[in-house]
Write a protein that holds these residues in place. Sequence first.
Motif, short mmCIF file in Angstrom:
data_model
loop_
_atom_site.label_atom_id
_atom_site.label_comp_id
_atom_site.label_asym_id
_atom_site.label_seq_id
_atom_site.Cartn_x
_atom_site.Cartn_y
_atom_site.Cartn_z
N THR A 6 0.84 -1.20 0.00
CA THR A 6 0.00 0.00 0.00
C THR A 6 0.87 1.25 0.00
O THR A 6 1.86 1.32 0.72
CB THR A 6 -0.92 0.03 1.24
N VAL A 7 0.47 2.23 -0.79
CA VAL A 7 1.09 3.56 -0.83
C VAL A 7 -0.04 4.57 -0.66
O VAL A 7 -1.09 4.46 -1.31
CB VAL A 7 1.83 3.81 -2.15
N VAL A 8 0.16 5.55 0.20
CA VAL A 8 -0.81 6.62 0.41
C VAL A 8 -0.24 7.90 -0.20
O VAL A 8 0.92 8.24 0.03
CB VAL A 8 -1.08 6.85 1.91
N ILE A 9 -1.07 8.58 -0.99
CA ILE A 9 -0.67 9.87 -1.57
C ILE A 9 -1.60 10.93 -1.00
O ILE A 9 -2.82 10.83 -1.10
CB ILE A 9 -0.76 9.86 -3.10
N LYS A 29 0.99 12.15 8.27
CA LYS A 29 1.84 11.00 8.61
C LYS A 29 1.64 10.60 10.08
O LYS A 29 1.42 9.42 10.39
CB LYS A 29 3.30 11.34 8.35
N LEU A 30 1.68 11.57 10.97
CA LEU A 30 1.50 11.29 12.40
C LEU A 30 0.10 10.74 12.69
O LEU A 30 -0.06 9.84 13.51
CB LEU A 30 1.77 12.54 13.23
N SER A 36 -2.16 3.22 13.67
CA SER A 36 -1.51 1.97 13.26
C SER A 36 -1.59 1.72 11.75
O SER A 36 -1.60 0.58 11.31
CB SER A 36 -2.12 0.78 14.01
N PHE A 37 -1.65 2.78 10.98
CA PHE A 37 -1.65 2.67 9.52
C PHE A 37 -0.25 3.06 9.05
O PHE A 37 0.03 4.23 8.81
CB PHE A 37 -2.73 3.58 8.92
N ILE A 38 0.63 2.08 8.97
CA ILE A 38 2.04 2.33 8.69
C ILE A 38 2.33 1.90 7.25
O ILE A 38 2.56 0.71 6.97
CB ILE A 38 2.95 1.54 9.66
N HIS A 39 2.27 2.85 6.34
CA HIS A 39 2.57 2.61 4.93
C HIS A 39 3.31 3.83 4.40
O HIS A 39 3.22 4.92 4.97
CB HIS A 39 1.28 2.40 4.13
N PRO A 40 4.02 3.66 3.29
CA PRO A 40 4.69 4.82 2.70
C PRO A 40 3.69 5.93 2.38
O PRO A 40 2.59 5.66 1.88
CB PRO A 40 5.33 4.27 1.43
#
Length: 179
Positions: A6-9, A29-30, A36-40
């Motif tokens: 997963t990548v978040v833009i 990001k924070l 607990s959503f840890i993706h680029p």
Amino acid sequence: TCQNETVVIFVHGWEESEDSVKERLNRVKLSLESNSFIHPLIGFSWRSNTNWPDARSIAAENGPKLADLISSIKNECLGTDVRLVAHSLGARVVLSSLDSLHENQTWNNNNFTIKSVDLLGAAVDDEEVSTNPDDILIDPTNFGTPKSAYGQAIQAVVTNFTNFFSSKDNTLEPNLEKP
């Protein structure tokens, strides 16, 4: 590299300076990490620090650039889910990108999709995300205002679409209807 699924833009809104764009991206990001959503996370920035009419045009013009970025990610990392988050006028960048992807033959031939789009306080009228383009024409509040019909592109390109809007008490409430 294609190590994540997963990548978040994130696409910022109107009247953002370079410093405020960085601050907003860090805040997103924070917020994601605290849930607990840890993706680029990728920040897509556009020249928004201008007057409203110009910013609307610039936002739409940046949609194809965002579409190119998304296409590159999907072409290079076939199994990667792309999630888009946009604030305010950044929603127009995202919606314009969906139009570009919807018209992209390579995108369509590969059956690519965007996993999710979440618009936060989008500077977009309800009829613009309708699947019926005539909704723009029949709405009397649209006289003299340039509008675009994004509903069909949303339906074709996006798996999960949510338009969070601000309520009277300034909390965000979801409009969960997919066009």
